[in-house]
Design a protein around this motif. Sequence first.
Motif, PDB file in Angstrom:
ATOM      1  N   TYR A 145      -7.077  -9.516  -1.823  1.00  0.00           N
ATOM      2  CA  TYR A 145      -7.245  -7.886  -2.237  1.00  0.00           C
ATOM      3  C   TYR A 145      -6.010  -7.249  -3.054  1.00  0.00           C
ATOM      4  O   TYR A 145      -5.958  -6.876  -3.942  1.00  0.00           O
ATOM      5  CB  TYR A 145      -7.971  -7.188  -1.171  1.00  0.00           C
ATOM      6  N   LEU A 146      -5.037  -7.488  -2.039  1.00  0.00           N
ATOM      7  CA  LEU A 146      -3.648  -6.586  -2.405  1.00  0.00           C
ATOM      8  C   LEU A 146      -2.927  -7.238  -3.549  1.00  0.00           C
ATOM      9  O   LEU A 146      -2.525  -6.792  -4.583  1.00  0.00           O
ATOM     10  CB  LEU A 146      -2.570  -6.798  -1.330  1.00  0.00           C
ATOM     11  N   ARG A 147      -2.899  -8.911  -3.649  1.00  0.00           N
ATOM     12  CA  ARG A 147      -2.150  -9.320  -4.778  1.00  0.00           C
ATOM     13  C   ARG A 147      -3.196  -9.119  -6.316  1.00  0.00           C
ATOM     14  O   ARG A 147      -2.433  -9.004  -7.374  1.00  0.00           O
ATOM     15  CB  ARG A 147      -2.278 -10.719  -4.569  1.00  0.00           C
ATOM     16  N   ALA A 148      -4.623  -8.832  -5.907  1.00  0.00           N
ATOM     17  CA  ALA A 148      -5.177  -8.457  -7.325  1.00  0.00           C
ATOM     18  C   ALA A 148      -5.209  -7.007  -7.749  1.00  0.00           C
ATOM     19  O   ALA A 148      -5.406  -6.953  -8.824  1.00  0.00           O
ATOM     20  CB  ALA A 148      -6.902  -8.842  -6.873  1.00  0.00           C
ATOM     21  N   ARG A 149      -4.625  -6.107  -6.816  1.00  0.00           N
ATOM     22  CA  ARG A 149      -4.634  -4.718  -6.895  1.00  0.00           C
ATOM     23  C   ARG A 149      -3.439  -4.350  -7.904  1.00  0.00           C
ATOM     24  O   ARG A 149      -3.627  -3.579  -8.716  1.00  0.00           O
ATOM     25  CB  ARG A 149      -4.604  -4.116  -5.714  1.00  0.00           C
ATOM     26  N   ASP A 150      -2.300  -4.999  -7.802  1.00  0.00           N
ATOM     27  CA  ASP A 150      -1.109  -4.644  -8.692  1.00  0.00           C
ATOM     28  C   ASP A 150      -0.514  -6.042  -8.711  1.00  0.00           C
ATOM     29  O   ASP A 150      -0.030  -6.497  -7.746  1.00  0.00           O
ATOM     30  CB  ASP A 150      -0.440  -3.608  -7.698  1.00  0.00           C
ATOM     31  N   PRO A 151       0.069  -5.895  -9.819  1.00  0.00           N
ATOM     32  CA  PRO A 151       0.957  -7.154 -10.332  1.00  0.00           C
ATOM     33  C   PRO A 151       2.496  -6.847  -9.621  1.00  0.00           C
ATOM     34  O   PRO A 151       3.145  -8.190  -9.716  1.00  0.00           O
ATOM     35  CB  PRO A 151       1.092  -6.910 -11.873  1.00  0.00           C
ATOM     36  N   TRP A 220     -10.667  -1.668   6.069  1.00  0.00           N
ATOM     37  CA  TRP A 220      -9.200  -2.440   5.676  1.00  0.00           C
ATOM     38  C   TRP A 220      -8.955  -2.315   4.472  1.00  0.00           C
ATOM     39  O   TRP A 220      -7.769  -2.328   4.003  1.00  0.00           O
ATOM     40  CB  TRP A 220      -9.460  -4.103   6.259  1.00  0.00           C
ATOM     41  N   GLN A 221      -9.777  -2.105   3.134  1.00  0.00           N
ATOM     42  CA  GLN A 221      -9.380  -1.686   2.060  1.00  0.00           C
ATOM     43  C   GLN A 221      -8.561  -0.562   1.987  1.00  0.00           C
ATOM     44  O   GLN A 221      -7.619  -0.428   1.391  1.00  0.00           O
ATOM     45  CB  GLN A 221     -10.510  -1.894   0.880  1.00  0.00           C
ATOM     46  N   SER A 222      -8.852   0.485   2.710  1.00  0.00           N
ATOM     47  CA  SER A 222      -8.357   1.806   2.739  1.00  0.00           C
ATOM     48  C   SER A 222      -7.027   1.499   3.216  1.00  0.00           C
ATOM     49  O   SER A 222      -5.936   2.103   2.998  1.00  0.00           O
ATOM     50  CB  SER A 222      -9.328   2.967   3.549  1.00  0.00           C
ATOM     51  N   MET A 223      -6.850   0.868   4.270  1.00  0.00           N
ATOM     52  CA  MET A 223      -5.514   0.590   4.800  1.00  0.00           C
ATOM     53  C   MET A 223      -4.646  -0.089   3.942  1.00  0.00           C
ATOM     54  O   MET A 223      -3.444   0.098   3.816  1.00  0.00           O
ATOM     55  CB  MET A 223      -5.611  -0.436   6.465  1.00  0.00           C
ATOM     56  N   ALA A 224      -5.058  -1.296   3.278  1.00  0.00           N
ATOM     57  CA  ALA A 224      -4.596  -1.973   2.353  1.00  0.00           C
ATOM     58  C   ALA A 224      -3.844  -0.947   1.205  1.00  0.00           C
ATOM     59  O   ALA A 224      -2.710  -1.200   0.783  1.00  0.00           O
ATOM     60  CB  ALA A 224      -5.244  -3.085   1.780  1.00  0.00           C
ATOM     61  N   ASP A 225      -4.848  -0.397   0.562  1.00  0.00           N
ATOM     62  CA  ASP A 225      -4.252   0.634  -0.393  1.00  0.00           C
ATOM     63  C   ASP A 225      -3.141   1.446  -0.074  1.00  0.00           C
ATOM     64  O   ASP A 225      -2.313   1.808  -0.797  1.00  0.00           O
ATOM     65  CB  ASP A 225      -5.349   1.385  -0.729  1.00  0.00           C
ATOM     66  N   GLU A 226      -3.358   2.032   1.400  1.00  0.00           N
ATOM     67  CA  GLU A 226      -2.216   3.041   1.558  1.00  0.00           C
ATOM     68  C   GLU A 226      -0.950   2.176   1.842  1.00  0.00           C
ATOM     69  O   GLU A 226       0.107   2.709   1.454  1.00  0.00           O
ATOM     70  CB  GLU A 226      -2.667   3.583   3.125  1.00  0.00           C
TER      71      GLU A 226
END
Length: 478
Positions: A145-151, A220-226
């Motif tokens: 999820y995190l690797r796909a969120r931002d390069p 967990w997505q909210s935590m990952a985004d933070e």
Amino acid sequence: MLMSALALTDDLFFAQTGMNRASVQRIVDDSLRGAEDGELFLEYRQSESFHWDDGKLKNASFNTTQGFGLRSVSGETCGYAHAVDLTEKALQRAGETVRAAQTGQSGAMSLPPMGTNHLLYTDANPLQGTGFAEKIALLQRIDAYLRARDPHVRQVSVALGGNWQAVQILRAGDFRAADIRPLVHLHISVVAEKDGRMETGSTGGGGRADYTRWMDPATWQSMADEALRKALVNLESVEAPAGEMTVVLGSGWPAVLLHEAIGHGLEGDFNRKKTSVFSELMGQRIAAPGVTIVDDGTLEARRGSLSIDDEGTPTRCTTLIEDGILVGYMQDRMNARLMGREATGNGRRESFAHQPYPRMTNTLMRAGSATKDEIIASVKKGIYAADFGGGQVDITSGKFVFSANEAYEINNGALGRPLKGASLVGSGFESLQRITMIGSDIALDGGTGTCGKNGQSIPCGVGQPTLRLERMTVGGRG
């Protein structure tokens, strides 16, 4: 809650070990005869941890421990023996050891704790409710999820863990108390890179529950985004200025400064021994008007909460500072007795192999009336510390140094550039008196705090609203 906990722990400590409860009680009675206090602490614990890093599972562990600790207290003298061998023979040997430490000072046994708390958390075992494959899949999903969120993401680290602790406490006179304590945590760290510069952002959460909430994608997505947000903010940060200035502390986790610089100084043992900066100040003003600080072990499902402490005393909400006046200390049974005070349910220990000491549970500053925006708007020039990392504290003097993980400059009432390398230097005593605005936005930390004292580590919680402090020393390189 108490009956079910007693029934479950009776099965663990007596039915499964072959020990006879009546025989064990006689050993406790004989071991503590002539002492002023003491207890047998029985513990069974299962724990697991998973560490994901650099795209793969780096470590997975599972551990089961059990044992007992037998303590006899006479005056200030404690006799303590512990073992992993849950047998009556081992208990008898431990009894001989603790009796040798008795001074015969009074021979009057302290009264046992009264009552018990209501259910503060589930007794479900988080290690059994969610399968191994599901836990590993969660780590993989967070990484993807995190690797796909931002390069800019270069590395993702995730730590997941839980434990399930069952305890039973026996005292002379057939007093028994029991508790079943689940605990889980999830921590996410992200390294981002831009133009050759690398920065880190992290966040965590947990509490006395099973894994259900943390397996939910919304959580967990909210935590990952933070965590990602913090890393990207830090990529844009500039060197923090140094000097004396106004500091605004964010709500929630920044109360770790409160915990370290003030909370430890309000624990009973330091004040009985007069090694705390707050010693002999009971009833005096030690903080600005409006400052109220409590230690509350009764918050539902919080990481620092306990139905009973590790001496069998029900936890409570203990007011330490009320409207700026020192009104209380956190007490275990021994220090409370020696100081002529009442035990507050703060006797805590890391495990059966450790003696209890007065320790914090969830330490909070009560809310005021100002909004966060009003507090920031009131500052002409200063910094806003939104998140803290590590720090150092001297309990005797109350002096501290804390580093900010996320901070911003404040110019003419508005947030400016993010800052790197900001640290806050001062003393807990002075900081309490320099609070001039207290926010209405009280928040608790995410639930991953761990406190160290006398070589022991235990789970704790903190919380506070946004605060404005005047004339604080900020260390920086700008």
